[in-house]
Design a protein around this motif. Sequence first.
Motif, PDB file in Angstrom:
ATOM      1  N   GLY A  87       0.933  -1.210  -0.141  1.00 50.78           N
ATOM      2  CA  GLY A  87      -0.049  -0.004   0.077  1.00 50.78           C
ATOM      3  C   GLY A  87       0.911   1.285  -0.107  1.00 50.78           C
ATOM      4  N   VAL A  88       2.142   1.185  -0.202  1.00 51.97           N
ATOM      5  CA  VAL A  88       3.061   2.279  -0.306  1.00 51.97           C
ATOM      6  C   VAL A  88       3.839   2.224  -1.455  1.00 51.97           C
ATOM      7  CG1 VAL A  88       3.067   2.687   2.366  1.00 51.97           C
ATOM      8  CG2 VAL A  88       4.869   1.329   1.162  1.00 51.97           C
ATOM      9  N   PHE A  89       4.200   3.314  -2.286  1.00 56.73           N
ATOM     10  CA  PHE A  89       5.046   3.333  -3.415  1.00 56.73           C
ATOM     11  C   PHE A  89       6.507   3.308  -2.818  1.00 56.73           C
ATOM     12  CE2 PHE A  89       0.954   5.425  -4.812  1.00 56.73           C
ATOM     13  CZ  PHE A  89       0.831   4.756  -5.864  1.00 56.73           C
ATOM     14  N   PRO A  90       7.061   2.152  -3.178  1.00 52.56           N
ATOM     15  CA  PRO A  90       8.539   1.754  -2.946  1.00 52.56           C
ATOM     16  C   PRO A  90       9.304   3.006  -3.526  1.00 52.56           C
ATOM     17  CG  PRO A  90       7.952   0.183  -4.123  1.00 52.56           C
ATOM     18  CD  PRO A  90       6.841   0.921  -3.852  1.00 52.56           C
ATOM     19  N   LEU A  92       9.764   6.037  -3.267  1.00 51.11           N
ATOM     20  CA  LEU A  92       9.162   7.345  -3.253  1.00 51.11           C
ATOM     21  C   LEU A  92       9.126   7.696  -1.702  1.00 51.11           C
ATOM     22  CD1 LEU A  92       6.272   7.472  -5.827  1.00 51.11           C
ATOM     23  CD2 LEU A  92       8.776   7.800  -6.135  1.00 51.11           C
ATOM     24  N   GLU A  96       5.698  12.227  -1.045  1.00 47.19           N
ATOM     25  CA  GLU A  96       5.443  11.849  -2.422  1.00 47.19           C
ATOM     26  C   GLU A  96       4.429  10.829  -2.521  1.00 47.19           C
ATOM     27  OE1 GLU A  96       9.591  12.589  -4.926  1.00 47.19           O
ATOM     28  OE2 GLU A  96       9.306  10.802  -4.004  1.00 47.19           O
ATOM     29  N   ALA A  99       1.130  12.645  -1.568  1.00 47.33           N
ATOM     30  CA  ALA A  99       0.942  13.573  -2.726  1.00 47.33           C
ATOM     31  C   ALA A  99       0.390  12.669  -3.872  1.00 47.33           C
ATOM     32  CB  ALA A  99       2.127  14.276  -3.269  1.00 47.33           C
ATOM     33  N   LEU A 100       0.580  11.457  -4.162  1.00 52.40           N
ATOM     34  CA  LEU A 100       0.078  10.641  -5.059  1.00 52.40           C
ATOM     35  C   LEU A 100      -1.342  10.351  -4.763  1.00 52.40           C
ATOM     36  CD1 LEU A 100       2.852   8.241  -6.107  1.00 52.40           C
ATOM     37  CD2 LEU A 100       1.780   9.930  -7.721  1.00 52.40           C
ATOM     38  N   GLY A 101      -1.490   9.985  -3.263  1.00 52.31           N
ATOM     39  CA  GLY A 101      -2.882   9.837  -2.957  1.00 52.31           C
ATOM     40  C   GLY A 101      -3.935  11.020  -3.280  1.00 52.31           C
ATOM     41  N   ALA A 102      -3.315  12.293  -2.891  1.00 54.20           N
ATOM     42  CA  ALA A 102      -4.094  13.392  -3.301  1.00 54.20           C
ATOM     43  C   ALA A 102      -4.259  13.539  -4.714  1.00 54.20           C
ATOM     44  CB  ALA A 102      -3.381  14.687  -2.529  1.00 54.20           C
ATOM     45  N   ALA A 103      -3.275  13.175  -5.469  1.00 55.77           N
ATOM     46  CA  ALA A 103      -3.411  13.273  -7.060  1.00 55.77           C
ATOM     47  C   ALA A 103      -4.530  12.448  -7.540  1.00 55.77           C
ATOM     48  CB  ALA A 103      -2.322  12.986  -7.820  1.00 55.77           C
ATOM     49  N   GLY A 104      -4.594  11.354  -6.601  1.00 53.46           N
ATOM     50  CA  GLY A 104      -5.473  10.177  -7.346  1.00 53.46           C
ATOM     51  C   GLY A 104      -6.952  10.787  -6.912  1.00 53.46           C
ATOM     52  N   ARG A 107      -7.404  15.875  -5.293  1.00 51.76           N
ATOM     53  CA  ARG A 107      -7.380  16.937  -4.175  1.00 51.76           C
ATOM     54  C   ARG A 107      -6.025  17.600  -3.892  1.00 51.76           C
ATOM     55  NH1 ARG A 107     -12.449  16.691  -2.403  1.00 51.76           N
ATOM     56  NH2 ARG A 107     -13.271  14.664  -2.603  1.00 51.76           N
ATOM     57  N   ARG A 144      -2.118   7.432   2.837  1.00 48.03           N
ATOM     58  CA  ARG A 144      -2.137   7.556   1.386  1.00 48.03           C
ATOM     59  C   ARG A 144      -3.501   7.554   0.802  1.00 48.03           C
ATOM     60  NH1 ARG A 144      -3.417   4.468  -1.990  1.00 48.03           N
ATOM     61  NH2 ARG A 144      -3.113   2.964  -0.676  1.00 48.03           N
ATOM     62  N   MET A 148      -6.622  10.495  -0.421  1.00 45.10           N
ATOM     63  CA  MET A 148      -7.557  10.405  -1.688  1.00 45.10           C
ATOM     64  C   MET A 148      -9.045  11.121  -1.104  1.00 45.10           C
ATOM     65  SD  MET A 148      -6.635   6.668  -2.748  1.00 45.10           S
ATOM     66  CE  MET A 148      -8.001   6.389  -3.912  1.00 45.10           C
TER      67      MET A 148
ATOM     68  N   ARG B 163       4.050  17.419 -10.468  1.00 46.81           N
ATOM     69  CA  ARG B 163       3.026  16.344 -10.098  1.00 46.81           C
ATOM     70  C   ARG B 163       2.866  15.196 -11.050  1.00 46.81           C
ATOM     71  NH1 ARG B 163      -1.792  17.749  -6.597  1.00 46.81           N
ATOM     72  NH2 ARG B 163      -3.493  16.505  -7.358  1.00 46.81           N
ATOM     73  N   THR B 181      -5.229   3.966  -6.419  1.00 45.23           N
ATOM     74  CA  THR B 181      -4.868   5.249  -5.888  1.00 45.23           C
ATOM     75  C   THR B 181      -5.821   5.992  -6.850  1.00 45.23           C
ATOM     76  OG1 THR B 181      -3.007   4.518  -5.083  1.00 45.23           O
ATOM     77  CG2 THR B 181      -3.276   6.851  -5.166  1.00 45.23           C
ATOM     78  N   GLY B 182      -6.062   5.554  -7.877  1.00 45.05           N
ATOM     79  CA  GLY B 182      -6.832   6.528  -9.044  1.00 45.05           C
ATOM     80  C   GLY B 182      -6.148   7.246  -9.745  1.00 45.05           C
ATOM     81  N   LEU B 183      -4.801   6.919 -10.028  1.00 46.06           N
ATOM     82  CA  LEU B 183      -4.049   7.647 -10.866  1.00 46.06           C
ATOM     83  C   LEU B 183      -4.380   7.264 -12.192  1.00 46.06           C
ATOM     84  CD1 LEU B 183      -0.572   7.512  -9.376  1.00 46.06           C
ATOM     85  CD2 LEU B 183      -2.149   9.037  -9.108  1.00 46.06           C
TER      86      LEU B 183
END
Lengths: 232, 287
Positions: A87-90, A92, A96, A99-104, A107, A144, A148, B163, B181-183
């Motif tokens: 559940g984490v991006f290795p 990064l 980051e 930030a990826l969770g927010a981007a997905g 937000r 993360r 979202m 980003r 994650t929705g990407l």
Amino acid sequence: MLVAIGLTAGWQRGAAAIRAIDLELAAGRVLAVVGRNGAGKTTLVSALAGLVPWRTGIVRLGEARIEGWRPERIAAAGLALVPQGGGVFPGLTVAENLALGAAGGRRPFPDRALWARFPALLERRDRPADTLSGGERRQLAIARALAMRPRLLLLDEPSEGIQPSLVERLGELLAELVQVDGLGLLLVEQDLDLVVRLADEVLVLQDGAIVDRLAGAELADRPERVERHLGL
Amino acid sequence: MAADPSWPLLLLDAASHVLTLLLVALGLAVTFGLMGVINLAHGGLVVLGAYTVFAVERAGLGFWAGLLAAPLLVGLVGLVLQILIVRRIQHRPLDTLVATWGVGLAIEQTIVLVFGAASHTVAPPFTTTVAIAGSSYPAYRLFVMAVALAATGFTLWLLLRTRLGLMVRGTVADRRLAAATGLPIRRLDAGTFAYGSGLAGLAGAVTAPLMSIDPQMGTGFLLPAFLAVLVAPFAGPLGTVAGAGLVGGTESFVSAVASPVAAQLVVLAGAVVLLRLAAGRRVGRER
């Protein structure tokens, strides 16, 4: 609200498929799924997140029918997954990953409320995710997913591999997410104490099918009803 | 003993060779190094870039319009290639290899049909020289080096400071989690492939005035570019800078002290050894 009626899913070959699953998960509620290893628990949450092909059944998220939706569309619609053991991006950093969770979730980031909830992560914001301890990585995986801003959270064995004192804190965090934030949780969990503490309803899965369902309070009174399915 | 005045020029030639290789390899670093797509059409995309600038110049629109059009057109071709072919087979490396090889051949033969099999020349937009260490050096070669450095810098900035770049790195790190994650992983794949292709187009266009262009010129670019990406000491465009330095630098040095044929032999022999080591390292990274 997430509703599945007669959901059958699974890879053509390999991992256990799930058959004719009926479930309902509303905001502010906790639905726990228990079962032995190989019962199909991970396949179930992965299928709900769109990561395992669906064969038949109806699945609704809010008003929308989401059968055939790609995982990123399901996630963007408000359903977040915290997968088992990861559940984490290795590679990064902590920041980051969030930030990826927010981007997905489309937000903005940084999110002050999120950092306030996870102060240990704030201290390690520039550390690569794969250098964190097991407990910190679990926190990051949940954070993360929360970045979202989901309506529903699918948690696959969140207490696996972390020490008992941290399981206690994990229980507090999950209870807060339900009671304060109004999130709905689908919790796949082997730790029955955590299930008793959090769950409004418990589904028992065996060989890919639901063999029993009971209220969380019933599990506290009659744990043997579930334990016999788990081989305890 | 006084220093040989030709050494600064030899060093500049070596730097020019390394940076030209870097520019070609940069696109591969994105499509192959980051996405893992073995894109044998990359050489064809470089050729397409060179012929775009040739065609635009011949149409009377000038070199600079061609230089601008080449990465855009080739990027668009890359986008179509990704959506129609690569997307469907990118998880099957052998199929991807054969399909992109076929696309490379199709590009090459289309160019033969349109422009003929003979070679052509593209005039440089300026022919001024710069005095360096008592000798004159073509300013256009310095411009090509500057473009290579700028393209590398821009790519690194895009990947490491935006980003969009973060989303690409997240997708590379864990594709399944990125989706959960929705990407928008399909759009990211398509955009990344188009960007890598656009870099190939830019490489072909900007280096076109340095050589005669012909439909087969991509083959000469493809092998050293793949080597530069494969022997890169670490993943991503920054590793490719080092890989291009290693491959291009060795080639230039051996060419200067021995002969171009010896340079090819040394690079190929070194590549066999380094690929053996790199294969082990890649497997280790994947585990």
